[in-house]
Motif scaffolding. Structure first.
Motif, mmCIF file in Angstrom:
data_model
loop_
_atom_site.group_PDB
_atom_site.id
_atom_site.type_symbol
_atom_site.label_atom_id
_atom_site.label_comp_id
_atom_site.label_asym_id
_atom_site.label_seq_id
_atom_site.Cartn_x
_atom_site.Cartn_y
_atom_site.Cartn_z
ATOM 1 N N ARG A 1 0.738 -1.203 0.014
ATOM 2 C CA ARG A 1 0.041 -0.020 -0.020
ATOM 3 C C ARG A 1 0.829 1.462 -0.063
ATOM 4 O O ARG A 1 0.305 2.448 -0.432
ATOM 5 N N VAL A 2 2.122 1.257 0.602
ATOM 6 C CA VAL A 2 2.982 2.522 0.520
ATOM 7 C C VAL A 2 4.052 2.126 -0.240
ATOM 8 O O VAL A 2 4.640 1.002 -0.203
ATOM 9 N N THR A 3 4.461 2.892 -0.972
ATOM 10 C CA THR A 3 5.756 3.132 -1.762
ATOM 11 C C THR A 3 6.551 4.312 -1.492
ATOM 12 O O THR A 3 6.262 5.452 -1.260
ATOM 13 N N LEU A 4 7.879 4.026 -1.035
ATOM 14 C CA LEU A 4 8.977 5.088 -0.548
ATOM 15 C C LEU A 4 9.897 5.073 -1.613
ATOM 16 O O LEU A 4 10.627 4.121 -2.124
ATOM 17 N N TYR A 5 9.860 6.375 -2.355
ATOM 18 C CA TYR A 5 11.011 6.604 -3.208
ATOM 19 C C TYR A 5 12.217 7.257 -2.589
ATOM 20 O O TYR A 5 11.699 8.115 -1.887
ATOM 21 N N SER A 6 13.333 6.845 -2.942
ATOM 22 C CA SER A 6 14.197 7.259 -2.002
ATOM 23 C C SER A 6 15.453 7.231 -2.812
ATOM 24 O O SER A 6 15.516 6.873 -4.225
ATOM 25 N N ARG A 7 16.880 7.619 -2.336
ATOM 26 C CA ARG A 7 18.102 7.155 -2.833
ATOM 27 C C ARG A 7 19.137 7.098 -1.659
ATOM 28 O O ARG A 7 18.974 7.557 -0.816
ATOM 29 N N PRO A 8 20.097 6.348 -2.077
ATOM 30 C CA PRO A 8 21.215 6.082 -0.963
ATOM 31 C C PRO A 8 22.031 7.434 -0.611
ATOM 32 O O PRO A 8 22.094 8.453 -1.303
ATOM 33 N N GLY A 9 22.209 7.447 0.767
ATOM 34 C CA GLY A 9 22.989 8.576 1.224
ATOM 35 C C GLY A 9 21.983 9.620 1.529
ATOM 36 O O GLY A 9 22.722 10.752 1.927
ATOM 37 N N CYS A 10 20.951 9.432 1.704
ATOM 38 C CA CYS A 10 19.689 10.726 1.609
ATOM 39 C C CYS A 10 19.496 10.567 3.312
ATOM 40 O O CYS A 10 18.585 9.644 3.610
ATOM 41 N N HIS A 11 19.719 11.622 4.047
ATOM 42 C CA HIS A 11 19.375 11.541 5.540
ATOM 43 C C HIS A 11 17.850 11.640 5.628
ATOM 44 O O HIS A 11 17.228 10.988 6.749
ATOM 45 N N LEU A 12 17.241 12.398 4.801
ATOM 46 C CA LEU A 12 15.714 12.529 5.132
ATOM 47 C C LEU A 12 14.960 11.154 4.453
ATOM 48 O O LEU A 12 13.830 10.923 5.040
ATOM 49 N N CYS A 13 15.757 10.562 3.567
ATOM 50 C CA CYS A 13 15.264 9.195 3.122
ATOM 51 C C CYS A 13 15.133 8.127 4.721
ATOM 52 O O CYS A 13 14.302 7.460 4.739
ATOM 53 N N ASP B 1 13.926 15.866 -7.164
ATOM 54 C CA ASP B 1 14.129 17.101 -6.291
ATOM 55 C C ASP B 1 13.240 17.264 -5.070
ATOM 56 O O ASP B 1 13.224 17.897 -4.113
ATOM 57 N N GLU B 2 12.509 15.933 -4.804
ATOM 58 C CA GLU B 2 11.534 15.924 -3.614
ATOM 59 C C GLU B 2 11.837 14.846 -2.862
ATOM 60 O O GLU B 2 10.868 14.231 -2.158
ATOM 61 N N ILE B 3 12.712 13.951 -3.170
ATOM 62 C CA ILE B 3 13.135 12.881 -2.423
ATOM 63 C C ILE B 3 13.160 13.024 -0.983
ATOM 64 O O ILE B 3 13.782 14.130 -0.460
ATOM 65 N N PRO B 4 12.678 12.184 -0.066
ATOM 66 C CA PRO B 4 11.799 10.897 -0.260
ATOM 67 C C PRO B 4 10.382 11.505 -0.697
ATOM 68 O O PRO B 4 10.028 12.417 -0.324
ATOM 69 N N VAL B 5 9.795 10.600 -1.599
ATOM 70 C CA VAL B 5 8.361 10.730 -1.867
ATOM 71 C C VAL B 5 7.789 9.449 -1.644
ATOM 72 O O VAL B 5 8.180 8.397 -1.664
ATOM 73 N N THR B 6 6.530 9.524 -0.739
ATOM 74 C CA THR B 6 5.865 8.433 -0.487
ATOM 75 C C THR B 6 4.435 8.602 -1.240
ATOM 76 O O THR B 6 3.967 9.644 -1.346
ATOM 77 N N LEU B 7 4.067 7.337 -1.781
ATOM 78 C CA LEU B 7 2.834 7.069 -2.212
ATOM 79 C C LEU B 7 1.940 6.164 -1.360
ATOM 80 O O LEU B 7 2.552 5.256 -0.854
ATOM 81 N N VAL B 8 0.687 6.353 -1.191
ATOM 82 C CA VAL B 8 -0.152 5.517 -0.440
ATOM 83 C C VAL B 8 -1.499 4.991 -1.442
ATOM 84 O O VAL B 8 -2.112 5.947 -2.186
ATOM 85 N N ASP B 9 -1.397 3.728 -1.789
ATOM 86 C CA ASP B 9 -2.561 3.252 -2.733
ATOM 87 C C ASP B 9 -2.154 3.606 -4.178
ATOM 88 O O ASP B 9 -3.292 3.914 -5.050
ATOM 89 N N GLY B 10 -0.819 4.197 -4.414
ATOM 90 C CA GLY B 10 -0.520 4.536 -5.700
ATOM 91 C C GLY B 10 -0.661 6.041 -6.053
ATOM 92 O O GLY B 10 -0.338 6.724 -7.049
ATOM 93 N N ALA B 11 -1.132 6.725 -5.072
ATOM 94 C CA ALA B 11 -1.484 8.128 -5.060
ATOM 95 C C ALA B 11 -0.321 8.886 -4.315
ATOM 96 O O ALA B 11 0.139 8.375 -3.296
ATOM 97 N N ARG B 12 0.060 9.884 -4.906
ATOM 98 C CA ARG B 12 1.231 10.876 -4.161
ATOM 99 C C ARG B 12 0.689 11.312 -2.673
ATOM 100 O O ARG B 12 -0.527 11.566 -2.538
ATOM 101 N N HIS B 13 1.337 11.072 -1.658
ATOM 102 C CA HIS B 13 1.079 11.300 -0.250
ATOM 103 C C HIS B 13 2.050 12.436 0.324
ATOM 104 O O HIS B 13 1.479 13.476 0.855
ATOM 105 N N ASP B 14 3.222 12.053 0.398
ATOM 106 C CA ASP B 14 4.202 13.343 1.002
ATOM 107 C C ASP B 14 5.340 13.180 0.203
ATOM 108 O O ASP B 14 5.816 12.431 -0.527
ATOM 109 N N PHE B 15 6.373 14.226 0.430
ATOM 110 C CA PHE B 15 7.886 14.449 0.003
ATOM 111 C C PHE B 15 8.436 15.027 1.205
ATOM 112 O O PHE B 15 7.773 15.835 2.026
ATOM 113 N N TRP B 16 9.443 14.927 0.970
ATOM 114 C CA TRP B 16 10.884 15.416 2.013
ATOM 115 C C TRP B 16 10.602 14.881 3.228
ATOM 116 O O TRP B 16 11.230 14.134 3.923
ATOM 117 N N ARG B 17 9.371 15.196 3.995
ATOM 118 C CA ARG B 17 9.168 14.410 5.512
ATOM 119 C C ARG B 17 7.883 13.547 5.489
ATOM 120 O O ARG B 17 6.845 13.971 4.557
#
Length: 82
Positions: A7-19, A54-70
């Motif tokens: 249900r939740v997807t977290l887009y991230s990148r290595p070395g990202c403290h916000l991630c 530019d917005e990493i981390p980005v979270t999606l819930v049920d395929g819809a954008r939910h949050d970015f950065w925090r």
């Protein structure tokens, strides 16, 4: 776990403290609610990097954008219990 099964997807990148912070919140809230999440690195996909870089981390819930950065735990919990 595949992105389509979680249900939740977290887009991230290595070395990202916000991630790292977002991952901790997502993991905690999903564990509390018995939900699955998947983490996908944008570093592995040029299209995802272009879309979300530019917005990493980005979270999606049920395929819809939910949050970015925090990720706000209360907001994520509410989205998952609707």
């Amino acid at each position: 776990m595949t992105a389509s099964a979680a249900r939740v997807t977290l887009y991230s990148r290595p070395g990202c403290h916000l991630c790292d912070d977002a991952r901790a919140v997502v993991a905690q809230v999903c564990a509390e609610l018995g939900e699955d999440y998947v983490e996908i690195s944008v570093a592995d996909d040029p299209e995802l990097l272009r879309r979300y870089g530019d917005e990493i981390p980005v979270t999606l819930v049920d395929g819809a954008r939910h949050d970015f950065w925090r990720v706000d735990p209360a907001r994520l919990r509410a989205a998952l219990t609707r």
